[in-house]
Scaffold this motif. Structure first.
Motif, PDB file in Angstrom:
ATOM      1  N   ALA A 140       0.953  -1.160   0.065  1.00 21.77           N
ATOM      2  CA  ALA A 140      -0.084   0.066   0.047  1.00 21.77           C
ATOM      3  C   ALA A 140       0.864   1.238  -0.107  1.00 21.77           C
ATOM      4  CB  ALA A 140      -0.961  -0.111   1.290  1.00 21.77           C
ATOM      5  N   ILE A 141       2.148   1.187  -0.373  1.00 26.56           N
ATOM      6  CA  ILE A 141       3.093   2.141  -0.349  1.00 26.56           C
ATOM      7  C   ILE A 141       3.854   1.950  -1.435  1.00 26.56           C
ATOM      8  CG2 ILE A 141       4.890   0.822   0.727  1.00 26.56           C
ATOM      9  CD1 ILE A 141       5.179   3.283   2.817  1.00 26.56           C
ATOM     10  N   GLY A 142       4.347   3.205  -2.106  1.00 23.31           N
ATOM     11  CA  GLY A 142       4.969   3.224  -3.521  1.00 23.31           C
ATOM     12  C   GLY A 142       6.256   2.669  -3.593  1.00 23.31           C
ATOM     13  N   ILE A 143       6.612   1.736  -4.386  1.00 27.89           N
ATOM     14  CA  ILE A 143       7.920   1.166  -4.158  1.00 27.89           C
ATOM     15  C   ILE A 143       8.471   1.151  -5.506  1.00 27.89           C
ATOM     16  CG2 ILE A 143       9.374  -0.863  -3.676  1.00 27.89           C
ATOM     17  CD1 ILE A 143       7.272  -1.600  -1.506  1.00 27.89           C
ATOM     18  N   ALA A 144       9.649   1.460  -5.779  1.00 24.37           N
ATOM     19  CA  ALA A 144      10.519   1.628  -7.207  1.00 24.37           C
ATOM     20  C   ALA A 144      11.871   0.771  -7.010  1.00 24.37           C
ATOM     21  CB  ALA A 144      10.570   2.795  -7.891  1.00 24.37           C
ATOM     22  N   HIS A 145      12.149   0.139  -8.074  1.00 21.45           N
ATOM     23  CA  HIS A 145      13.455   0.059  -8.335  1.00 21.45           C
ATOM     24  C   HIS A 145      14.068   1.145  -9.167  1.00 21.45           C
ATOM     25  CE1 HIS A 145      12.932  -4.367  -6.913  1.00 21.45           C
ATOM     26  NE2 HIS A 145      12.744  -3.317  -5.883  1.00 21.45           N
ATOM     27  N   VAL A 146      15.378   1.389  -9.086  1.00 23.49           N
ATOM     28  CA  VAL A 146      15.862   2.322  -9.879  1.00 23.49           C
ATOM     29  C   VAL A 146      17.356   2.232 -10.171  1.00 23.49           C
ATOM     30  CG1 VAL A 146      16.467   5.107 -10.123  1.00 23.49           C
ATOM     31  CG2 VAL A 146      14.415   4.296  -8.964  1.00 23.49           C
ATOM     32  N   ASP A 147      17.672   2.341 -11.345  1.00 23.18           N
ATOM     33  CA  ASP A 147      19.290   1.939 -11.985  1.00 23.18           C
ATOM     34  C   ASP A 147      20.161   3.219 -11.682  1.00 23.18           C
ATOM     35  OD1 ASP A 147      19.097   3.783 -13.931  1.00 23.18           O
ATOM     36  OD2 ASP A 147      19.085   2.066 -15.601  1.00 23.18           O
ATOM     37  N   ALA A 148      21.235   2.757 -11.865  1.00 21.43           N
ATOM     38  CA  ALA A 148      22.425   3.820 -11.664  1.00 21.43           C
ATOM     39  C   ALA A 148      22.082   5.128 -12.101  1.00 21.43           C
ATOM     40  CB  ALA A 148      23.792   3.242 -11.805  1.00 21.43           C
ATOM     41  N   ALA A 149      21.508   5.155 -13.279  1.00 24.76           N
ATOM     42  CA  ALA A 149      21.235   6.184 -14.218  1.00 24.76           C
ATOM     43  C   ALA A 149      20.093   7.103 -13.741  1.00 24.76           C
ATOM     44  CB  ALA A 149      21.240   6.029 -15.574  1.00 24.76           C
ATOM     45  N   GLY A 150      19.320   6.492 -12.807  1.00 25.07           N
ATOM     46  CA  GLY A 150      17.998   6.974 -12.185  1.00 25.07           C
ATOM     47  C   GLY A 150      16.867   6.795 -13.069  1.00 25.07           C
ATOM     48  N   ARG A 151      17.099   5.492 -13.876  1.00 21.01           N
ATOM     49  CA  ARG A 151      15.836   5.041 -14.685  1.00 21.01           C
ATOM     50  C   ARG A 151      15.107   4.156 -13.657  1.00 21.01           C
ATOM     51  NH1 ARG A 151      18.895   5.305 -19.385  1.00 21.01           N
ATOM     52  NH2 ARG A 151      19.962   3.676 -18.766  1.00 21.01           N
ATOM     53  N   PHE A 152      13.714   4.168 -14.133  1.00 18.32           N
ATOM     54  CA  PHE A 152      12.880   3.296 -13.366  1.00 18.32           C
ATOM     55  C   PHE A 152      13.046   1.767 -13.671  1.00 18.32           C
ATOM     56  CE2 PHE A 152      10.508   7.152 -12.216  1.00 18.32           C
ATOM     57  CZ  PHE A 152      10.247   7.043 -10.964  1.00 18.32           C
ATOM     58  N   LEU A 153      13.307   1.084 -12.895  1.00 14.05           N
ATOM     59  CA  LEU A 153      13.322  -0.459 -13.546  1.00 14.05           C
ATOM     60  C   LEU A 153      12.094  -1.271 -13.012  1.00 14.05           C
ATOM     61  CD1 LEU A 153      16.987  -1.458 -12.235  1.00 14.05           C
ATOM     62  CD2 LEU A 153      16.528  -0.909 -14.555  1.00 14.05           C
ATOM     63  N   GLU A 199       3.730   1.314 -18.013  1.00 16.08           N
ATOM     64  CA  GLU A 199       4.892   1.444 -19.104  1.00 16.08           C
ATOM     65  C   GLU A 199       5.367   2.557 -19.398  1.00 16.08           C
ATOM     66  OE1 GLU A 199       1.610   0.122 -18.856  1.00 16.08           O
ATOM     67  OE2 GLU A 199       2.405  -1.867 -18.940  1.00 16.08           O
ATOM     68  N   GLU A 200       4.747   3.659 -19.151  1.00 15.86           N
ATOM     69  CA  GLU A 200       4.992   4.861 -19.387  1.00 15.86           C
ATOM     70  C   GLU A 200       6.285   5.368 -18.372  1.00 15.86           C
ATOM     71  OE1 GLU A 200       1.322   7.918 -20.504  1.00 15.86           O
ATOM     72  OE2 GLU A 200       1.249   7.036 -18.406  1.00 15.86           O
ATOM     73  N   LEU A 201       6.022   5.075 -17.114  1.00 19.21           N
ATOM     74  CA  LEU A 201       6.986   5.053 -15.942  1.00 19.21           C
ATOM     75  C   LEU A 201       8.380   4.509 -16.243  1.00 19.21           C
ATOM     76  CD1 LEU A 201       6.682   6.900 -13.604  1.00 19.21           C
ATOM     77  CD2 LEU A 201       6.138   5.281 -12.178  1.00 19.21           C
ATOM     78  N   LEU A 202       8.306   3.042 -16.585  1.00 19.73           N
ATOM     79  CA  LEU A 202       9.579   2.456 -16.731  1.00 19.73           C
ATOM     80  C   LEU A 202      10.438   3.025 -17.671  1.00 19.73           C
ATOM     81  CD1 LEU A 202       8.180  -1.347 -16.353  1.00 19.73           C
ATOM     82  CD2 LEU A 202       9.141   0.364 -14.908  1.00 19.73           C
ATOM     83  N   GLY A 203       9.848   3.823 -18.655  1.00 15.70           N
ATOM     84  CA  GLY A 203      10.873   4.474 -19.690  1.00 15.70           C
ATOM     85  C   GLY A 203      11.429   5.898 -19.018  1.00 15.70           C
ATOM     86  N   MET A 204      10.977   6.285 -17.942  1.00 20.47           N
ATOM     87  CA  MET A 204      11.264   7.537 -17.635  1.00 20.47           C
ATOM     88  C   MET A 204      12.506   7.301 -16.327  1.00 20.47           C
ATOM     89  SD  MET A 204       7.623   8.953 -17.283  1.00 20.47           S
ATOM     90  CE  MET A 204       8.104  10.788 -16.942  1.00 20.47           C
ATOM     91  N   THR A 205      13.089   8.719 -16.144  1.00 20.40           N
ATOM     92  CA  THR A 205      14.015   8.720 -14.842  1.00 20.40           C
ATOM     93  C   THR A 205      13.349   9.201 -13.791  1.00 20.40           C
ATOM     94  OG1 THR A 205      14.715  10.976 -15.496  1.00 20.40           O
ATOM     95  CG2 THR A 205      15.969   9.129 -16.580  1.00 20.40           C
ATOM     96  N   VAL A 206      14.138   8.928 -12.813  1.00 21.02           N
ATOM     97  CA  VAL A 206      13.688   9.709 -11.320  1.00 21.02           C
ATOM     98  C   VAL A 206      13.327  11.136 -11.490  1.00 21.02           C
ATOM     99  CG1 VAL A 206      13.815  10.235  -8.969  1.00 21.02           C
ATOM    100  CG2 VAL A 206      14.159   7.879 -10.000  1.00 21.02           C
TER     101      VAL A 206
END
Ligand code: C2E
Ligand code: MG
Ligand code: MG
Length: 700
Positions: free
Chosen positions: A26-39, A54-61
């Motif tokens: 119930a809380i937002g969780i993301a994995h982010v790579d070294a370049a700041g992209r959403f994994l 889908e949109e988010l996975l192509g974007m950076t933090v």
């Protein structure tokens, strides 16, 4: 905003297992790579940001960060990856797809591979916008409150549970020399230097605080270091923390110095004499009562001194009011100078002063003070370039020897002062019970009689005269009434002789004349038929050179027709100096007035002598009527007076008719008119109008 923790390595989980759990969180969780992209982004985060997975996975933090918060994680993330820290927390703003900002609480850690190499960042994102909004609202309201406090002239304060100030804000209205902030923090109100309560003591207000009650308009004053006095009005309410325990007070203090000063000024004006600045009668009365209370409680003695200037009127009349004022002011100054500061000097009005000597041991001490006053007053003073000298007469009464209450103390001092006048002025006299009561009463009477006119204590009653032939009211006699503030109601017999002796009857008689005329005119205005009014003249008035002028003035100023005015004189007045009397009476007749001889039969004149005087009416004295019809001699005399009066064409009036028999006898002997309680007592003007209307419904 930022905090880091050094925790141990996260336990190894299977990737799938963990992603499944993450998705449901119930809380937002993301994995982010070294370049700041959403994994990876879980559903909660996607919903929070408004993007599809889908949109988010192509974007950076950075793309979803608020422009101002884009780079805030750069440095910490570098340290995180380098292993300097294990995780960090911060608050920042993201931008939603729709462009709106959302505050989040961010916790970031690093997922590492088996050899400890960083795999990706794990970001836990919590929507904290609601809390942020509340914080914002609170901040704004605090700012608003602060600016209000800044704007207003009030102080805002808080106290802890021990009633010590913890906060004291606001400008207040000190002139800058006083810093309340510094002076009060940490102190209780009653520990502040220079603070004085308006009411008696702190006991009550402290008890109220201990009961944790709110309070309003509690006033106290304080002096700043420069000695300037301020008045504060305080409102406060208790503060309780969540569980309901008392945490202290908060409230406002307002500087009410200006209002207080205005109040004090008004109070001052109401209690002080404008000319001399001394306490006036009102204030003296308060102070005297206070002195009485104290003296009773502590069994002390004090003295009241009545001081009357002896030749004040002469100076006032000859040099003018301005000079009189200067003299009074100078006298006030001198009186204050010769007395102790604990003694009270007041001005009662005119040239009357009064002194209260506090805590006296005995008469000798009072006598010494009185002597000092006399010698201070008598010293010459320069007024309008002239050297003037006045003296004073002083009367003393002492508590408790001479009187035990305010009124008697004042009265006795007044009487003693009168005695001082009689003793030749410029001296003082003690009141003494040994003085003959009669002469004391006379003194009191005279003292009060002197003030009766200006105090408006006189009034006139009117007694009807009945025409025995027609039964109509033939006229009315004005009779003086005096209700003295101090002595109560007094009959003319009690004060007219004294008024005569002192000459006071002249101004009093002038008042009677004018008032009776004014009344006659007033009755006519009320629709009553014209009524002849008789006014009594006293010997002193008859001898007064201004009599004719006074009569003319009364007629002119009231509009009373002269033929409606009758003057009653007595035999003695005309027999004393017949030549002058004839001239004067003739002049009065020429003005159109009528003349009556009052109390006829009690003097030594005979009717034959009275023939020489231009009289219209004869009033037979009450003493002859009283025993009619019983007393044969009185019957004979009355009969004779009526007959002789008629032979001289005089209107004969019988006085003091009290019974039916008397009236019958008089009618039988053709007496013209009668006056007495049988028909009507002397009554107030309104009652007389009533009587006339009732008695003669058609005439009135
Ligand atoms: P007076 O002028 O002979 O007035 C009559 C007095 O007899 C009044 O007394 C009146 O109230 C009283 N009297 C009238 N009818 C009866 C009666 O049936 N029985 C009895 N027992 N008494 C009756 P008052 O008002 O007390 O005045 C007394 C005197 O004082 C007057 O006698 C008059 O000489 C004098 N006086 C009253 N007013 C004035 C005034 O304005 N100026 C002057 N100079 N003297 C006044
Ligand atoms: Mg009379
Ligand atoms: Mg009379």
């Amino acid at each position: 905003m930022e905090s880091t923790t050094r925790t141990g390595q996260r336990p190894c989980e299977s990737e799938e297992q963990s992603l499944g759990t993450i998705e449901l969180a119930a809380i937002g969780i993301a994995h982010v790579d070294a370049a700041g992209r959403f994994l990876h982004a879980n559903r909660c985060l996607c919903e929070l940001l408004g993007y599809s997975r889908e949109e988010l996975l192509g974007m950076t933090v950075k793309q979803v960060s608020h422009p101002q918060d884009k780079n805030v994680t750069d440095e910490v993330r570098a340290r995180l990856r380098a292993g300097v820290i294990d995780s960090f927390q911060m608050e920042k703003r993201y931008l939603r797809k729709d462009g709106t900002a959302v505050w989040v609480g961010l916790t970031i850690s690093v997922a590492r591979g088996p050899s400890g190499e960083p795999l990706h960042d794990v970001a836990v994102v919590q929507d904290i916008s609601a809390r942020k909004q509340a914080e914002d609202a609170l901040r704004r309201s605090e700012e608003r409150f602060r600016s209000l406090v800044e704007l207003s002239s009030d102080w805002y304060w808080e106290k802890d549970a021990e009633f010590r100030f913890t906060k004291f804000d606001g400008k207040g209205v000190t002139d800058g020399r006083y810093d309340p902030q510094r002076a009060v923090i940490g102190k209780r109100p009653w520990e502040l230097p220079g603070v004085v309560l308006e009411s008696a003591d702190w006991q009550q207000p402290r008890a109220r605080l201990l009961r944790h009650e709110p309070f309003r308009d509690f006033e106290y004053s304080y002096r700043d270091q420069a000695g300037k006095q301020y008045h504060l009005s305080v409102n406060g309410e208790p503060v309780f923390d969540e569980p309901g325990t008392f945490a202290g007070y908060r409230g406002t203090s307002r500087d009410v110095t200006a209002r207080k000063q205005a109040e004090e000024r008004i109070q001052y004006l109401a209690t002080h004499d404008g000319l001399t600045g001394l306490p006036n009668r009102t204030m003296f009365s308060q102070l005297l009562n206070l002195a009485l209370e104290t003296a009773r409680r502590y069994r002390r003695k004090f003295a009241v001194l009545f001081i009357d200037l002896d030749r004040f009127k002469v100076i006032n009349d000859s040099l003018g009011h301005e000079a009189g004022d200067t003299l009074l002011q100078e006298t006030a100054t001198r009186l204050k100078k010769v007395l102790r500061s604990s003694d009270i000097v007041a001005r009662l009005g005119g040239d009357e002063f009064v002194v209260l000597l506090q805590e006296v041991k005995g008469a000798e001490q009072v006598a010494a003070a009185a002597r000092k006053i006399l010698s201070a007053v008598i010293k010459p003073m320069q007024i309008l370039g002239q050297e003037c000298r006045v003296t004073a007469s002083i009367g003393v009464s002492m508590f408790p020897a001479d009187a035990a209450d305010e009124q008697s103390l004042m009265k006795n001092a007044d009487i003693a002062m009168y005695l001082a006048k009689e003793e030749g002025k410029n001296n003082f006299q003690f009141y003494s019970k040994g003085l003959k009561t009669q002469s004391l009463e006379k003194l009191a009477l005279e003292t009060n009689l002197r003030r009766a006119l200006e105090r408006n204590e006189f009034s006139l009653h009117y007694q009807a005269k009945l025409d025995l032939g027609s039964g109509a009211i033939a006229g009315v006699e004005a009779l003086l009434r005096w209700t003295s503030r101090e002595l109560g109601a007094l009959a003319p017999a009690q004060f007219i002789p004294l008024a005569e002796e002192t000459g006071l009857i002249v101004p009093i008689g002038r008042w009677v004349l004018r008032t009776a005329c004014a009344q006659g005119v007033a009755w006519q205005r009320q629709g009553l038929r014209p009524m002849r009014i008789a006014v009594n003249l006293s010997p002193r008035q008859f001898a007064d050179p201004d009599l004719l002028t006074d009569i003319a003035a009364a007629l002119r100023e009231t509009g009373m027709p002269p033929e409606l005015l009758e003057l009653e004189i007595t035999e003695g007045m005309v027999m004393h100096n017949p030549e002058r009397a004839i001239a004067l009476l003739t002049a009065i007749k020429q003005m159109g007035l009528r003349l009556a001889i009052d109390d006829f039969g009690t003097g030594y004149s005979s009717l034959a002598q009275l023939k020489r005087f231009p009289i219209d009416t004869l009033k037979v004295d009450r003493s002859f009527i009283r025993e009619i019809p019983k007393d044969a001699e009185d019957r004979a005399i009355t009969e004779a007076i009526i007959a002789m009066g008629k032979s001289l064409s005089l209107t004969v009036v019988a006085e003091g008719v009290e019974t039916e028999e008397q009236q019958a006898f008089l009618r039988e002997h053709a007496c013209d008119q009668m006056q007495g309680y049988y028909f009507s007592k002397p009554i107030a003007p309104g009652e007389f109008a009533e009587l006339l209307r009732k008695h003669e419904p058609l005439a009135a």
